[in-house]
Design a protein around this motif. Structure first.
Motif, PDB file in Angstrom:
ATOM      1  N   UNK A  75       3.244  -2.570  -3.834  1.00 24.00           N
ATOM      2  CA  UNK A  75       3.131  -0.987  -3.758  1.00 24.00           C
ATOM      3  C   UNK A  75       1.702  -0.639  -4.549  1.00 24.00           C
ATOM      4  N   UNK A  76       1.377   0.501  -4.108  1.00 24.07           N
ATOM      5  CA  UNK A  76       0.128   0.997  -4.916  1.00 24.07           C
ATOM      6  C   UNK A  76       0.570   1.059  -6.544  1.00 24.07           C
ATOM      7  N   UNK A  77      -0.515   1.107  -7.198  1.00 25.35           N
ATOM      8  CA  UNK A  77      -0.624   1.132  -8.674  1.00 25.35           C
ATOM      9  C   UNK A  77       0.148   2.568  -8.933  1.00 25.35           C
ATOM     10  N   UNK A  78       1.282   2.797  -9.735  1.00 25.38           N
ATOM     11  CA  UNK A  78       1.899   3.904  -9.930  1.00 25.38           C
ATOM     12  C   UNK A  78       2.813   4.126  -8.952  1.00 25.38           C
ATOM     13  N   UNK A  79       3.037   3.093  -7.865  1.00 31.52           N
ATOM     14  CA  UNK A  79       4.054   3.335  -6.913  1.00 31.52           C
ATOM     15  C   UNK A  79       5.444   3.314  -7.580  1.00 31.52           C
ATOM     16  N   UNK A  80       6.460   3.982  -6.871  1.00 33.50           N
ATOM     17  CA  UNK A  80       7.509   4.146  -7.672  1.00 33.50           C
ATOM     18  C   UNK A  80       8.841   3.697  -6.783  1.00 33.50           C
ATOM     19  N   UNK A  81      10.038   3.568  -7.259  1.00 31.52           N
ATOM     20  CA  UNK A  81      11.092   2.971  -6.744  1.00 31.52           C
ATOM     21  C   UNK A  81      12.198   3.955  -6.713  1.00 31.52           C
ATOM     22  N   UNK A  82      12.800   3.953  -5.434  1.00 31.70           N
ATOM     23  CA  UNK A  82      13.914   5.151  -5.902  1.00 31.70           C
ATOM     24  C   UNK A  82      15.153   4.325  -5.116  1.00 31.70           C
ATOM     25  N   UNK A  83      16.314   4.836  -5.305  1.00 33.11           N
ATOM     26  CA  UNK A  83      17.755   4.181  -4.612  1.00 33.11           C
ATOM     27  C   UNK A  83      18.614   5.432  -4.590  1.00 33.11           C
ATOM     28  N   UNK A  84      19.295   5.887  -3.575  1.00 31.42           N
ATOM     29  CA  UNK A  84      20.381   7.009  -3.402  1.00 31.42           C
ATOM     30  C   UNK A  84      21.426   6.642  -4.570  1.00 31.42           C
ATOM     31  N   UNK A 111       0.780  -1.116   0.051  1.00 32.24           N
ATOM     32  CA  UNK A 111      -0.063  -0.069  -0.015  1.00 32.24           C
ATOM     33  C   UNK A 111       0.836   1.274   0.178  1.00 32.24           C
ATOM     34  N   UNK A 112       2.269   1.109  -0.042  1.00 33.33           N
ATOM     35  CA  UNK A 112       2.846   2.303  -0.032  1.00 33.33           C
ATOM     36  C   UNK A 112       2.867   2.849  -1.641  1.00 33.33           C
ATOM     37  N   UNK A 113       3.275   4.255  -1.496  1.00 32.65           N
ATOM     38  CA  UNK A 113       3.371   4.900  -2.890  1.00 32.65           C
ATOM     39  C   UNK A 113       4.631   5.224  -3.234  1.00 32.65           C
ATOM     40  N   UNK A 114       5.894   4.791  -2.723  1.00 33.74           N
ATOM     41  CA  UNK A 114       7.220   4.826  -3.063  1.00 33.74           C
ATOM     42  C   UNK A 114       7.830   4.025  -2.182  1.00 33.74           C
ATOM     43  N   UNK A 115       9.083   3.299  -2.674  1.00 37.62           N
ATOM     44  CA  UNK A 115      10.033   2.632  -1.563  1.00 37.62           C
ATOM     45  C   UNK A 115      11.149   3.234  -1.977  1.00 37.62           C
ATOM     46  N   UNK A 116      12.150   3.581  -0.855  1.00 35.55           N
ATOM     47  CA  UNK A 116      13.408   3.969  -1.096  1.00 35.55           C
ATOM     48  C   UNK A 116      14.282   2.820  -0.798  1.00 35.55           C
TER      49      UNK A 116
END
Ligand code: CP
Length: 326
Positions: free
Chosen positions: A268-277, A229-234
Motif C-alpha cells: 500500500x501507499x505510505x499511510x495506506x489503511x486497512x478496513x474489514x466490515x 499503490x492503493x490508499x486503502x484495502x477492504x
C-alpha cells in the motif's frame, strides 16, 4: 409519530430525502456527502460529550433481523436509544415467520402497532425494496442477501474520508476476497464511484461476479496487483452462508493466495489503511497482526457505525414526518 425537531443549527440536512434507505446505488452525491457530514458530527459527539438527544422522540422503530448480526444490530439499537426513539428488536428464530407467517405479514402486524421505521436484515436480495413497496413505514436496509448493505458502505466511506483528509478524487481503494457474495463490496463500489475514487477488486475467479466492471471496478489478477499503490484495502470475509459447495479448494489455500497479510500490506501507499466490515476470520482473509496493526481502522469502523446509523435514522424519520404532513 411527531416530526423530529432539528437540533443544533447546521448539524442536519436541508436536503429532501426518502423515508427509506435501500442502497447506495443511485443515491445522489449531495445526499451521500450530506449523510457523511451528519455522521461525522455524530462521531464527534460520540468522541466528546456523547449522544443524548431527542431527535427521534416519538418515533417507533423495529429492528427485524432475519439473519445473524452483532455490529449492525447493536449499533442500530444504540443509535435509536441515544436519539430517544422507542425501539424493539426481533430475530427470525423468535418471530412468527418460524410458524409460517410471511415476511410481509409479520412486518404488517408490527406496523399495525404504529411502528414508523423498520431496520431489516434478510438473506434474500431485494427483500428491503420489496418491503418498502408494500409498507407505509420507512425501511432501512441492514443487509439484503448479496445485494447491498448501505449503512456498512456509509461507515466504510466515513472511515476512509477521515483517512483521506476529506478527498476521494485520485484515491485508490482495493477490495479483496469474496466479491460475488458481498453486499458490503457492492455498497462500497457504488459509494466510491459516486465520490470519485477508483476501486480495484481482486479475488478467486469463482468468487468474482461477471460484469463487476459495470459498477466502476477495475479487476486485478492478484492481491498484490490490487494492493500495490492503493490508499486503502477492504478485506472481505468468505461468505460461506451464501456460497455453493466447491467454489474454493480449501481455506488454507485461499489464505495463502488471497489473504491480506503484513507482507502484502506493505505494498500500500505510505499511510495506506486497512478496513474489514467484520466479522473477521483471522488467519483467513486477514492476518491477525494486520487486523491489530497500526494501519487497521477496523475498530474505528465499528464506532463509525453508530454515528452513521444515527444519521440515517434521523434522515429517514425526518422524511417520513414530511411525507405524513404533505
Ligand atoms: N458488518 C456487519 O454487517 O456485521 P454484522 O453481521 O455483525 O452486523
Amino acid at each position: 409519530m411527531s416530526a423530529p425537531a432539528p437540533q443544533g443549527a447546521g448539524v442536519f440536512s436541508r436536503l429532501p430525502a426518502s423515508r427509506h434507505l435501500l442502497g447506495l446505488e443511485r443515491l445522489p452525491r449531495e445526499e451521500l456527502v450530506d449523510l457523511l457530514d451528519q455522521a461525522a458530527r455524530f462521531r464527534e459527539l460520540l468522541d466528546g460529550p456523547g449522544i443524548d438527544r431527542d431527535d427521534l422522540r416519538g418515533v417507533s422503530i423495529c429492528n427485524a433481523f432475519f439473519e445473524s448480526s452483532t455490529r449492525t444490530r447493536v449499533s442500530f439499537e444504540l443509535a435509536e436509544q441515544r436519539l430517544g426513539a422507542t425501539h424493539v428488536s426481533f430475530a427470525s428464530n423468535d418471530s412468527s415467520t418460524a410458524k409460517g407467517e410471511t415476511l410481509l405479514d409479520t412486518l404488517r402486524v408490527v406496523q399495525s402497532m404504529r411502528v414508523d421505521l423498520f431496520v431489516v436484515r434478510h438473506p434474500a436480495s431485494g427483500a428491503a425494496a420489496y418491503l418498502a413497496r408494500h409498507l407505509e413505514a420507512g425501511v432501512v436496509n441492514a443487509g439484503d442477501g448479496c445485494h447491498e448493505h448501505p449503512t456498512q458502505g456509509l461507515l466504510d466511506l466515513l472511515a476512509l474520508r477521515r483517512a483521506f483528509a476529506g478527498r476521494f478524487e485520485g484515491r485508490r481503494v482495493a477490495i479483496v476476497g469474496d466479491i460475488a457474495h458481498s453486499r458490503v463490496a457492492r455498497s462500497a463500489l457504488h459509494g466510491l464511484r459516486t465520490l470519485g475514487a477508483t476501486a480495484i477488486v481482486a479475488g478467486p475467479a469463482t468468487l468474482m461476479p461477471a460484469g463487476i466492471e459495470s459498477l466502476g471496478a477495475q479487476v486485478a489478477p492478484t492481491v498484490e496487483d490490487a494492493l500495490r499503490g492503493a490508499d486503502a484495502v477492504i478485506a472481505l470475509r468468505l461468505q460461506r452462508e451464501r456460497m455453493e459447495q466447491g467454489l474454493l479448494a480449501s481455506t488454507a489455500e485461499y489464505a495463502r493466495v488471497w489473504g491480506v497479510d503484513a507482507r502484502r500490506v506493505e505494498l500500500l501507499e505510505p499511510g495506506g489503511v486497512v478496513l474489514h466490515p467484520g466479522p473477521m476470520n483471522r488467519g483467513v482473509e486477514i492476518a491477525s497482526d494486520v487486523a491489530d496493526g497500526p494501519r487497521s481502522l477496523i475498530f474505528e469502523q465499528v464506532t463509525d457505525g453508530v454515528a452513521v446509523r444515527c444519521a440515517v435514522l434521523r434522515r429517514c424519520a425526518a422524511a417520513l414526518g414530511r411525507e405524513r404532513r404533505a
